[in-house]
Structures are given as structure tokens and as C-alpha cells.
Design an enzyme around this catalytic site. Sequence first.
Site, short mmCIF file in Angstrom:
data_model
loop_
_atom_site.label_atom_id
_atom_site.label_comp_id
_atom_site.label_asym_id
_atom_site.label_seq_id
_atom_site.Cartn_x
_atom_site.Cartn_y
_atom_site.Cartn_z
N ASP A 1 23.19 39.51 38.72
CA ASP A 1 23.72 38.39 37.93
C ASP A 1 22.58 37.61 37.29
O ASP A 1 21.40 37.88 37.53
CB ASP A 1 24.57 37.50 38.85
N ASP B 1 33.43 35.55 32.57
CA ASP B 1 34.45 36.08 33.47
C ASP B 1 35.84 35.91 32.85
O ASP B 1 36.13 34.86 32.27
CB ASP B 1 34.40 35.33 34.80
C1 GLA Z 1 29.25 35.25 37.69
C2 GLA Z 1 29.68 36.67 37.36
C3 GLA Z 1 30.92 37.04 38.15
C4 GLA Z 1 30.66 36.87 39.64
C5 GLA Z 1 30.20 35.46 39.91
C6 GLA Z 1 29.75 35.24 41.34
O1 GLA Z 1 30.17 34.33 37.24
O2 GLA Z 1 29.93 36.79 35.99
O3 GLA Z 1 31.31 38.36 37.87
O4 GLA Z 1 29.71 37.81 40.07
O5 GLA Z 1 29.09 35.12 39.09
O6 GLA Z 1 29.35 33.92 41.52
#
Ligand code: GLA
Length: 566
Positions: free
Chosen positions: A187, A252
Site C-alpha cells: 500500500d 477503494d
Molecule cells: C487502502 C487500500 C485498501 C486497503 C486499506 C487498508 O485504503 O486501498 O485496499 O488495503 O488501505 O487500510
Amino acid sequence: MIGFAHAGRLLISGAARVAAFSSLVCMALSLTAQPTARATPKLAQFQRPPMGWSSWNSFSNTINSKVIESQAKAMVASGMKKAGYQYVNIDEGWWLGKRDARGNIVVDPEMWPAIAKGERAGDMSNIVRYIHSLGLKAGIYTDAGLNGCGSFYPDLGPGYPGQGSEGHYEQDFLQFAKWGFDYVKVDWCGGDKENLDPAVQYGEIARAITQAEAATGHRLFFSLCEWGKQSPWTWAPNVGGSPADIWRTSGDIVDPIVAGSKNAGRRASYQKMLGNFDKGIHPEAQHTGFYNDPDMMVIGMPGLTDAENRVHMSLWAISGAPLLAGADLETLSDATHSTLTNTEVIAIDQDALGLQAVKVKGDGFGIDVWSKRLAKPGERAVLLLNRTDAKSPIILAPVDVHWKDLGLVGRASVRDLWTGKDMGTFDDHYSATVQRGDAVLLLVRGTDAKWTSVTPRAGQSFTIKTSKCDQSFAPVQILYKNSGEAAAYAELRVNGQMPTRIAFPPSGAAEGIVWAQIQVELPSSGDSEDNVLRFSQLGGTALQVESIKIPRTGPCSVATAASAGN
Ligand code: GLA
């Protein structure tokens, strides 16, 4: 034909890499009317888009060994494994940022206890062994920065600092490989806060992964999660020498919806899911094992209707996207289960060409037609999409798809992949009505339009002329020889566009085939436009690009002509 000089190994430092890039050997392409007779070339094999499940969407950072064990078991019991799903990916929340005096990751022994006899509590290889014992693969998660997303946005977790791998890349990725993980998602929350350069950091991480693989003999698939902020499709394919990877193209789709928690009331949205699909379309970057990643799927989570879930699955399939389910696998409804496990739809996603769909028609009022070229000659996956949702006053929309827009000539047969019905054979087009919030996914089998073959010649660069073209993407088939034992990599630059890195696996003595899609210039005036294609080898064994082929009619009407000079 022309060969590339060796331009350095793949495992090279940043400085050496720049030097290697500066010694690139440019290859020129020339055109011949007749292709030379040769033995049947073979389509090169690549890693297909990963299929599995990720803990984030339904469990947020409330995960532990019990949750992961139950989900892994459910992946088998529900028939998901049989349909091809294999990765059980542990997302954020597995680690609270603690390290020992030597910088090794320390995990909570209560969250990750011994599972089998003789195991030590607080050892992540316990859960990996369990997942592997079910015939599945295991994924893990970290951040490229000092802190991770869980440090900044704790959601349901404690939000401890230090949940990132910066300063420990070699140590952490070696640890993941030693624990036995098969997949790692990295990430960008920490990297983003620190204003780091993602291409540099992810390049270093890819090199740390390659070293960990060499030390352990264990493959670790690389998933980059920078949400599309700095156009990863322009630098992520093969970043740091990775042989296959995926990169997120957007934020997301949904914040986690955890049953029984304060977040249980969140809902997934159809328009947000469509938005992630749109942001994930970069056909020029997707080929040879490198994939755009529009995020884990929300199919079966609260918010979408069964029809909208089928649209979601159709869109991820025509995108050739990673198929990572986010729903709780223990509570899948029959409708969700059949959407996630439709084998014909999964086959579209996993097609051996590894290409993305391109839009062949859009009316501007919410009706689109998308076409994905498939490995079997003359086959296309075609999606008739109604982007409007329940609020739209128009319930049904008539949609036509013409074979010429798919690069097909003559008659073609049509199969509806969601109803499983063969619809018949049609002269030059097919029509269907598509409900709001719905889509029709077709397998069209016809005859490919004729091809023009373009052969390289030393010391010159050449053009492909496109004319009468209302679609900017054209498929190209690349014939090559790589008689080495490892993949070779080359950059393909089309006109003044950003280059993309293409993998060329060993082809033995014969020719291999890889496919890409190029963005061609559309004539602004006159009836043709020149397009220049250049390959430059990056490393690996010596490579010969023998010829490229491009359809002469179909989406673009292509004429070819050589031009002198570089
Ligand atoms: C980000 C990523 C998600 C997930 C979260 C975890 O938002 O885009 O897919 O992994 O972090 O905190």
C-alpha cells in the site's frame, strides 16, 4: 530481422539501471507486403490475473487467525476454489507495527496462535501452512512508507504507528517469502504522506522481492496499491524487473462493511463501482502478465442488486482484472455464488492474451459497448452495458453491436454468457435490450479481419498508417525469438507516448507471440496518420522481434508505408 544487444541484468541498482537504460538499443521496424513462411509460432504463456479473496472489504482490520482460517475453509467448501479462486489475502490489520531489536517484524501471538501441533504462537508461517494445506495460496500486506494506512486511518483497528516497510524492504520481503507467502500487496499511505516517488519505491520493493525469491526459491506475486494517483500504468508494468504484477488504478470502491460493527451500515454503490471500472481501463499498459487493478470486488456485499453484481463481474472479466472477492465467503447467497463462479465469465477474465476490453461504442446517455479480444481467433467478449441505475426513467435500452466494430468480417455466432443460451448466427450485427443497472455479456465467434505484417529492418524506423479510424486502440501481434532461458523485456514506445514494458518469455528455437494494444493517432485532417513503433530492450536474454501484425480493416483501417530515418 534485427537482434537486441544485452543491456544489463534485471537485478540492478537505481544508478546502474539508469546506465542500462541509456545504452538501450533502438530497433526499427520495416514493412513488407508478404510475411515469410515459418513454423507455426506459439502464444507465450504468462501469469493470468490473480483470483482469490481479500480480508479488507468485509473484515477491515479486525482480522486474526480464526477469521482467515474460516474464510480459507469457506473458499474450498463454497466451490470458489474449484472455480479457480486460490489466493487468501491477509490485508491490513495483521501486524501492529512492532519490531524486535534487529528490526524483525513481531506479531501478536494471540492473534496468530499455533494452529497445528509443534507450532510456535506469533509465527505467520502457521497460517500460511494452514492455507497451503487446503491447496490454496497465501497473501500478505504492507506499506511502502514508514507508517501504513492503518497508522493513519485506523477504521476499526487500534491505529498503531510503524505499520510500513520503509527502511526494511529487504528484511521484510525476505521474511514474507520465508514465512511462505505467495503474494504481497504493498500500500501507499505512508509513501504518500512522505511525498515519496512511487516508481522509485516500488522499483526498490520489486528488487527486494526478486532477492527474497532468489534466497528462498519461493515466488512472491507483487500487487502495487498506489490508487492511480501518479498514473502507475505508465511505470508499473515490470517495475524493478518484476516478471508479472498488478497495480491499483483508483481508490477503494467501498469502505469496509463489517457485520455487527459500527460500520455495518455502509453500502457499496453501483456508480462508484462503474467509476472504478472506468479508471482501470488502460489497454496500452495491460499485456504479457501486467494488469490494471480496479480494486477488490464488492460482489455480494450490501448495496448492489443481483443484476448489478453480474454487471460488476462482467466488467472485471472484460478488464482482465484481478478477481479478488471481498464478501464474507461464509455467507454467500446462491445468486452471489453463481455470479462469482460462472466458469465462462471467469474464462473471459483469464484469457491467455491478457488484454483489456476497449470501448467500441458509447452513446453518451449511459449505453456502452465494450469488446475484449480473446485468444481463439475470431472470438470476442462483448459487453452491452447500461450504466444508468434504478433512478433512471428509462428502464430498457436497445443496443446494437456491429461485427465491423469488433474487427470481424462475415457472419458471427452469439452466446449469452449469463443466460448460457446460444442466440444464433447473425449477418453483420446483433441487437439486444439492456435493463437499467444491467448488462448483456456475449461471446461472439466470427472471422478476424485481414492483417498487415510489418517486418523490422536495421537502421530505419517505420510507420504504420492509420486511416478512417474512430477507435484509438488497435491490437498488435508481436512475433519474436528469445532462445535464452529467461524472459527478456523491452520497452515499446508508440509515437511520443509513454513507453510500456513488454515481457518476452523464452521461445526456444521457434517464434513466440505476445500481444499488446497500441493507441494510434486518429487522422485530424486528410485520410491517414503515421504511427511509429519502437522497441528497446531493457535486459534479460537477447531478443529478436521478427515482425508485428496489425489488422488491416476492422476497428481501424490500416495501410502501411515505410519512412526513412530515425
Ligand atoms: C487502502 C487500500 C485498501 C486497503 C486499506 C487498508 O485504503 O486501498 O485496499 O488495503 O488501505 O487500510
